[in-house]
Design a protein around this motif. Sequence first.
Motif, PDB file in Angstrom:
ATOM      1  N   UNK A 125       8.428  -1.156   5.197  1.00  0.00           N
ATOM      2  CA  UNK A 125       8.126   0.041   4.402  1.00  0.00           C
ATOM      3  C   UNK A 125       9.403   0.500   3.727  1.00  0.00           C
ATOM      4  N   UNK A 126       9.308   0.875   2.446  1.00  0.00           N
ATOM      5  CA  UNK A 126      10.464   1.338   1.664  1.00  0.00           C
ATOM      6  C   UNK A 126      10.085   2.647   0.987  1.00  0.00           C
ATOM      7  N   UNK A 127      10.854   3.705   1.292  1.00  0.00           N
ATOM      8  CA  UNK A 127      10.569   5.039   0.749  1.00  0.00           C
ATOM      9  C   UNK A 127      11.900   5.731   0.462  1.00  0.00           C
ATOM     10  N   UNK A 128      11.823   6.921  -0.102  1.00  0.00           N
ATOM     11  CA  UNK A 128      13.011   7.760  -0.205  1.00  0.00           C
ATOM     12  C   UNK A 128      12.572   9.219  -0.225  1.00  0.00           C
ATOM     13  N   UNK A 161       6.490   7.382  -4.383  1.00  0.00           N
ATOM     14  CA  UNK A 161       6.487   5.969  -4.744  1.00  0.00           C
ATOM     15  C   UNK A 161       6.593   5.045  -3.534  1.00  0.00           C
ATOM     16  N   UNK A 162       6.725   5.571  -2.339  1.00  0.00           N
ATOM     17  CA  UNK A 162       6.915   4.740  -1.145  1.00  0.00           C
ATOM     18  C   UNK A 162       5.739   3.823  -0.878  1.00  0.00           C
ATOM     19  N   UNK A 163       6.031   2.618  -0.383  1.00  0.00           N
ATOM     20  CA  UNK A 163       4.989   1.649  -0.091  1.00  0.00           C
ATOM     21  C   UNK A 163       5.337   0.880   1.182  1.00  0.00           C
ATOM     22  N   UNK A 165       0.842  -1.188   0.000  1.00  0.00           N
ATOM     23  CA  UNK A 165       0.000   0.000   0.000  1.00  0.00           C
ATOM     24  C   UNK A 165       0.883   1.246   0.000  1.00  0.00           C
ATOM     25  N   UNK A 166       0.363   2.330  -0.566  1.00  0.00           N
ATOM     26  CA  UNK A 166       1.133   3.560  -0.676  1.00  0.00           C
ATOM     27  C   UNK A 166       1.281   4.239   0.678  1.00  0.00           C
TER      28      UNK A 166
END
Length: 270
Positions: A235-238, A213-215, A206-207
């Motif tokens: 969770x992976x984001x930047x 674009x992180x999910x 999920x966003x």
Amino acid sequence: MEPNDTISGAPAEPPATAPAEPPAASVRPRPRGRTTLLIAAAALLGISGGTAIGYGIQAQRPPSQLPALSQTELAYPAKPLPADKVPAPLPASQDHQVATDGDLRKLIIDRPAGWSENKDADWLDDGWMSVGDLARDFTHDDSTYEYFLESDIRRIAGASWKKGAHREAAIRLVQFSSGADTAAAGFADGQRSYMPEARGAGNEGDAVKGSGEGRYYVYGVDRKPGYLPFYRARAVMHRGDIMIEVNLYDNRPISKKDIRTLAERQLERV
């Protein structure tokens, strides 16, 4: 990541009486090729001569005046602005570079209430993680380590907490050198690319609100004989030159709200 039909038929019969062939001595062959060669040579001379004459005529003409080059006004003032008109610098709270150039560990969110420091997190040394330890989390060869070095990785800050007997949280901020925003985005994209597969979370996730674009993802339970069930969320984001990763582990189910709340808080802090 097609047969051809063959048409067959009997050849036509020759006429009953064929004309007699003339004697070979009466036929005089006509020379061939000479006329064609002369025509080709004439054409070539015509082209060459025309080109030479054209260049000669052009060389005798006076040069044409070129149009004036258009130039927009300068984007910066010709003279320095007066001191009373110089814009004030951004405060540190709004200047992303000031925040990320400081102590990266201070960009990790405060430990939530009810959590304690995880003293068993041997991958951390005073809140820092080495590039080698990060690379070993993904592979046990040198390829990932070389990838990080070629991507101009700068430093890694982290935190690890415990809650109760089995729940753990781990946060990592992986920063690349200034101006290497694409490296942080590429690293995050690469991690998200395999998450829908069986080796990842096995779902699209999920966003994370406000992350682009992180999910965040909740894994299916991993059961092995003789072991407690294993649950995980990630969770992976930047943001800018920092790749953000948040992980939760437990032997009891982890809700989407749990991982989403940590991810949104950490993103807001960065």
